[in-house]
Design a protein around this motif. Structure first.
Motif, short mmCIF file in Angstrom:
data_model
loop_
_atom_site.label_atom_id
_atom_site.label_comp_id
_atom_site.label_asym_id
_atom_site.label_seq_id
_atom_site.Cartn_x
_atom_site.Cartn_y
_atom_site.Cartn_z
N MET A 172 46.47 49.65 45.21
CA MET A 172 45.02 49.98 45.15
C MET A 172 44.29 49.18 43.95
O MET A 172 43.25 48.58 44.56
N ILE A 173 44.78 49.17 42.93
CA ILE A 173 44.16 48.42 41.94
C ILE A 173 44.30 46.92 41.99
O ILE A 173 43.42 46.08 41.87
N SER A 174 45.42 46.45 42.77
CA SER A 174 45.73 44.81 43.01
C SER A 174 45.05 44.65 43.86
O SER A 174 44.21 43.46 43.88
N ALA A 175 44.50 45.44 44.96
CA ALA A 175 43.39 44.94 46.17
C ALA A 175 42.29 44.79 45.49
O ALA A 175 41.52 43.79 45.92
N LEU A 176 41.71 45.94 44.55
CA LEU A 176 40.50 45.69 43.92
C LEU A 176 40.44 44.41 42.96
O LEU A 176 39.64 43.79 43.17
N ILE A 177 41.47 44.27 42.24
CA ILE A 177 41.35 42.95 41.41
C ILE A 177 41.50 41.69 42.17
O ILE A 177 40.77 40.73 41.93
N GLY A 178 42.06 41.70 43.37
CA GLY A 178 42.02 40.67 44.21
C GLY A 178 40.73 40.47 45.00
O GLY A 178 40.25 39.24 45.15
N SER A 179 39.88 41.44 45.25
CA SER A 179 38.72 41.31 45.79
C SER A 179 38.01 40.74 44.83
O SER A 179 36.79 39.88 44.99
N VAL A 180 38.18 41.10 43.58
CA VAL A 180 37.04 40.69 42.56
C VAL A 180 37.12 39.06 42.23
O VAL A 180 36.21 38.37 42.05
N ILE A 181 38.61 38.76 42.36
CA ILE A 181 38.71 37.19 42.06
C ILE A 181 38.36 36.48 43.13
O ILE A 181 37.73 35.44 43.16
N MET A 182 38.51 36.98 44.40
CA MET A 182 37.86 36.29 45.71
C MET A 182 36.42 36.22 45.72
O MET A 182 35.85 35.14 45.95
N SER A 183 35.77 36.99 45.12
CA SER A 183 34.27 37.18 45.06
C SER A 183 34.04 36.00 44.09
O SER A 183 33.00 35.12 44.24
N ALA A 184 34.77 36.09 42.95
CA ALA A 184 34.45 35.01 41.71
C ALA A 184 34.57 33.68 42.13
O ALA A 184 33.46 32.61 41.93
N VAL A 185 35.63 33.43 43.00
CA VAL A 185 35.90 32.16 43.49
C VAL A 185 34.88 31.62 44.43
O VAL A 185 34.62 30.43 44.48
N THR A 186 34.61 32.63 45.53
CA THR A 186 33.66 32.41 46.50
C THR A 186 32.09 31.96 45.71
O THR A 186 31.63 30.99 46.20
N LEU A 187 31.92 32.64 44.66
CA LEU A 187 30.66 32.23 44.17
C LEU A 187 30.83 31.05 43.43
O LEU A 187 29.71 30.11 43.41
N ALA A 188 31.81 30.67 42.81
CA ALA A 188 32.02 29.26 42.19
C ALA A 188 31.81 28.25 43.29
O ALA A 188 31.44 27.09 42.89
N MET A 189 32.62 28.26 44.38
CA MET A 189 32.49 27.30 45.43
C MET A 189 31.10 27.25 45.97
O MET A 189 30.74 26.04 46.01
N LEU A 190 30.29 28.14 46.14
CA LEU A 190 28.82 28.26 46.74
C LEU A 190 28.12 27.41 45.56
O LEU A 190 27.07 26.51 45.99
N LEU A 191 28.16 27.84 44.30
CA LEU A 191 27.60 27.03 43.05
C LEU A 191 27.92 25.58 43.19
O LEU A 191 27.07 24.77 42.89
N ALA A 192 29.15 25.29 43.26
CA ALA A 192 29.42 23.85 43.18
C ALA A 192 28.97 23.12 44.51
O ALA A 192 28.35 21.85 44.48
N ILE A 193 28.97 23.56 45.71
CA ILE A 193 28.37 22.95 46.86
C ILE A 193 26.82 22.96 46.75
O ILE A 193 26.05 21.61 46.93
N ASP A 194 26.04 23.80 45.95
CA ASP A 194 24.68 23.66 45.61
C ASP A 194 24.38 22.48 44.68
O ASP A 194 23.31 21.85 44.77
#
Length: 69
Positions: A1-23
């Motif tokens: 359960m905790i690993s799924a939460l950590i994975g979703s936080v990492i996914m969110s951070a990577v998605t945000l970084a990708m969107l910032l790089a594109i912008d």
């Protein structure tokens, strides 16, 4: 359960970084070729008979250029 939460936080951070790089890339590419005249270019125009008002008009036209998106 905790690993799924950590994975979703990492996914969110990577998605945000990708969107910032594109912008940032998009903003940089929209300014390509829009630099004002250099001092040497201004001197060439002055030597050709243009005055400072003409040079300022050219710089304003360069700023107003719109490239195909």
């Amino acid at each position: 359960m905790i690993s799924a939460l950590i994975g979703s936080v990492i996914m969110s951070a990577v998605t945000l970084a990708m969107l910032l790089a594109i912008d940032i890339t998009d903003k940089a590419l929209s300014n390509v070729g829009k630099y004002p005249l250099t001092i040497d270019e201004q001197q060439i125009l002055i030597d050709a008979g243009f005055d400072l008002k003409d040079i300022e008009n050219i710089n304003q036209e360069i700023k107003a250029l719109k490239f195909n998106d």
